[in-house]
Design a protein around this motif. Structure first.
Motif, short mmCIF file in Angstrom:
data_model
loop_
_atom_site.label_atom_id
_atom_site.label_comp_id
_atom_site.label_asym_id
_atom_site.label_seq_id
_atom_site.Cartn_x
_atom_site.Cartn_y
_atom_site.Cartn_z
N LYS A 1 0.92 -1.17 0.08
CA LYS A 1 0.05 0.06 -0.05
C LYS A 1 0.71 1.40 0.04
N LYS A 2 2.15 1.01 -0.25
CA LYS A 2 3.00 2.30 -0.29
C LYS A 2 4.26 1.99 -1.10
N PRO A 3 4.95 3.02 -1.62
CA PRO A 3 6.30 2.64 -2.24
C PRO A 3 7.18 1.86 -1.45
N THR A 4 7.99 0.77 -1.97
CA THR A 4 8.86 -0.04 -1.22
C THR A 4 10.23 0.48 -1.31
N PRO A 5 11.19 0.46 -0.51
CA PRO A 5 12.62 1.06 -0.88
C PRO A 5 13.30 -0.08 -1.95
N PRO A 6 13.88 0.97 -2.80
CA PRO A 6 14.64 -0.01 -3.74
C PRO A 6 15.50 -1.00 -3.65
N ASP A 7 16.09 -0.52 -2.59
CA ASP A 7 17.28 -1.76 -2.08
C ASP A 7 16.75 -2.99 -1.43
N SER A 8 15.56 -3.01 -1.41
CA SER A 8 14.92 -4.45 -0.75
C SER A 8 13.67 -4.94 -1.59
N ILE A 9 13.13 -4.10 -2.49
CA ILE A 9 11.93 -4.81 -3.05
C ILE A 9 12.30 -5.98 -3.98
N PHE A 10 13.40 -5.94 -4.57
CA PHE A 10 13.85 -7.02 -5.73
C PHE A 10 13.93 -8.32 -5.03
N SER A 11 14.55 -8.31 -3.82
CA SER A 11 14.69 -9.30 -2.73
C SER A 11 13.29 -9.96 -2.60
N GLY B 1 8.85 -13.93 -3.75
CA GLY B 1 7.44 -14.26 -3.86
C GLY B 1 6.39 -13.47 -3.30
N TRP B 2 6.85 -12.20 -2.80
CA TRP B 2 5.79 -10.96 -2.34
C TRP B 2 5.04 -10.43 -3.44
N TYR B 3 5.68 -10.32 -4.57
CA TYR B 3 5.30 -9.75 -5.63
C TYR B 3 5.16 -10.66 -7.04
N ASP B 4 4.21 -10.00 -7.93
CA ASP B 4 4.26 -10.97 -9.29
C ASP B 4 5.06 -10.08 -10.15
N ILE B 5 5.31 -8.75 -10.03
CA ILE B 5 5.65 -7.78 -10.80
C ILE B 5 6.33 -6.58 -9.88
N VAL B 6 7.32 -5.86 -10.47
CA VAL B 6 7.74 -4.64 -9.78
C VAL B 6 7.68 -3.35 -10.61
N VAL B 7 7.28 -2.57 -10.24
CA VAL B 7 7.31 -1.07 -10.94
C VAL B 7 8.28 -0.23 -10.44
N ALA B 8 9.43 -0.27 -11.45
CA ALA B 8 10.61 0.32 -11.28
C ALA B 8 10.76 1.75 -11.68
N MET B 9 11.27 2.70 -11.12
CA MET B 9 11.30 4.19 -11.69
C MET B 9 12.22 4.52 -12.69
N TYR B 10 13.33 3.74 -13.00
CA TYR B 10 14.06 4.38 -14.14
C TYR B 10 14.91 3.13 -14.61
N HIS B 11 15.55 3.21 -15.86
CA HIS B 11 16.13 1.92 -16.29
C HIS B 11 16.90 1.23 -15.46
N ASP B 12 17.99 1.77 -14.87
CA ASP B 12 19.01 0.76 -14.43
C ASP B 12 18.40 0.33 -12.81
N GLN B 13 17.50 0.91 -12.35
CA GLN B 13 17.05 0.64 -11.17
C GLN B 13 16.40 -1.05 -11.57
N GLY B 14 15.63 -1.26 -12.54
CA GLY B 14 14.95 -2.52 -13.03
C GLY B 14 16.00 -3.38 -13.50
N HIS B 15 17.00 -3.07 -14.35
CA HIS B 15 17.69 -3.73 -15.34
C HIS B 15 18.69 -4.37 -14.44
N ILE B 16 19.49 -3.69 -13.55
CA ILE B 16 20.29 -4.26 -12.74
C ILE B 16 20.22 -5.50 -11.67
N PRO B 17 19.08 -5.44 -11.19
CA PRO B 17 18.60 -6.79 -10.43
C PRO B 17 18.19 -7.89 -11.40
N LEU B 18 17.57 -7.66 -12.80
CA LEU B 18 17.44 -8.66 -13.47
C LEU B 18 18.71 -9.29 -13.98
#
Length: 346
Positions: A248-258, A263-280
């Protein structure tokens, strides 16, 4: 056979790895059990790749000028032959106007075939952005080409590796510009697209995680106010629409991908390119330091919001290995799998 989706696969930059990994991917009979693949490219380049891989006795190239001419049989790779590459000038690993023009036209053709419903989904091998710009086509990547040629204004990319999926509020812009693009309407739009994307691959009740932009999500305004002024309002409106955002709120970028991997989420909305690309890529790209080679280069990229299906490898042209036969086809195989899944659900 007629019920299997037809998957159009672009060859990518002729100087890159696309022809080789296409041959490797289609040398697997299970691909033909699930779909009808056709390469959009140059037959001569594909024949050269077959020879490099030493598969002349296993794989034949069948050049066609119409999808209806394809035979879709394992052991024969159908190629929609664009005849754009002069093989006397062809060199692996070299950026060139000729190869940039060819790669661009392959993409335009596969889009056209999909828009005309001659194929059910598109898969793209890597292009060289420098080469296509050298050829006079000023796009920052596949996503922008697809958006332009499908006349789409609202779109984003989704990256996926296994069950880790990410969509992006912004992609090919500078980091300074990316911060400016974190606006409520765009964040809300991406949440909606993420929710629909999960449903498109068969997840009936998606769980959406929304990343913050700033460290610790801004720490109540100490490190930035985007979470307060833009991201939280978007989350609130999405939840009012019935979209499930568990925290119900934004999740800190340093923990959301873990959490997403857990299994907490089926998908993550990242705010910019590298924020999403690096963990993948940390998850999907595995380098063997002892053997000094990549054991895996996996993960895929889906363009969302456009009227046709587009899935892409999540790696570059591999100019350093192109022509050696050592390029890894895992990402292309994963892309074909995702395209089949999307086509079947559609």
């Amino acid at each position: 056979m007629a019920k299997k989706p037809i998957i159009g696969i672009t060859m990518g930059d002729p100087a890159g790895n696309g022809s080789e990994i296409s041959v490797k991917a289609l040398a697997d009979s299970s691909v033909y059990e699930r779909c009808r693949p056709i390469i959009i490219g140059d037959a001569n380049c594909m024949e050269k790749a077959v020879k490099i891989l030493g598969k002349e006795n296993e794989i034949k190239i069948h050049a066609v000028q119409d999808v209806k001419e394809a035979i879709f049989e394992f052991g024969t790779i159908d190629v929609y032959d664009m005849k754009l590459v002069d093989m006397e000038k062809h060199m692996y690993g070299k950026v060139s106007k000729m190869c940039g023009e060819a790669a661009f036209q392959y993409v335009v053709k596969v889009i056209d075939l999909a828009m005309k419903n001659e194929i059910d989904a598109t898969v793209t091998n890597a292009i060289c952005k420098e080469a296509i710009n050298m050829a006079g086509h000023h796009y920052s990547g596949h996503t922008e080409i697809y958006a332009d040629y499908t006349h789409t204004n609202k779109y984003t990319m989704m990256l996926a590796h296994d069950d880790l999926r990410v969509v992006h509020v912004s992609t090919h812009v500078s980091l300074r510009q990316a911060c400016d693009k974190v606006k409520k309407e765009r964040v809300l739009e991406c949440i909606r697209i993420a929710n629909n994307a999960c449903k498109a691959i068969g997840i009936q009740e998606p769980k959406i995680g929304v990343a913050g932009l700033n460290p610790h999500c801004g720490e109540n305004g100490m490190f930035g106010v985007e979470e307060i002024e833009e991201i939280q309002p978007a989350i609130n409106e999405a939840m009012e629409e019935g979209i499930n955002i568990p925290e119900k709120k934004p999740t800190p970028p340093d923990s959301i991908f873990s959490k997403a991997i857990g299994g907490w989420y089926d998908i993550v909305v990242a705010m910019y390119h590298d924020q999403g690309h690096i963990p993948l890529k940390v998850e999907g790209f595995k380098y063997n330091k002892d053997l000094k080679k990549w054991d895996a280069v996996s993960g895929i990229n889906v363009t969302l919001g456009i009227p046709i299906i587009r899935v892409s490898v999540d790696h570059g042209t591999g100019f350093d290995l192109a022509g050696t036969g050592e390029c890894n086809q895992i990402s292309l195989v994963n892309s074909i799998d995702y395209a089949i899944r999307l086509a079947e659900n559609r």
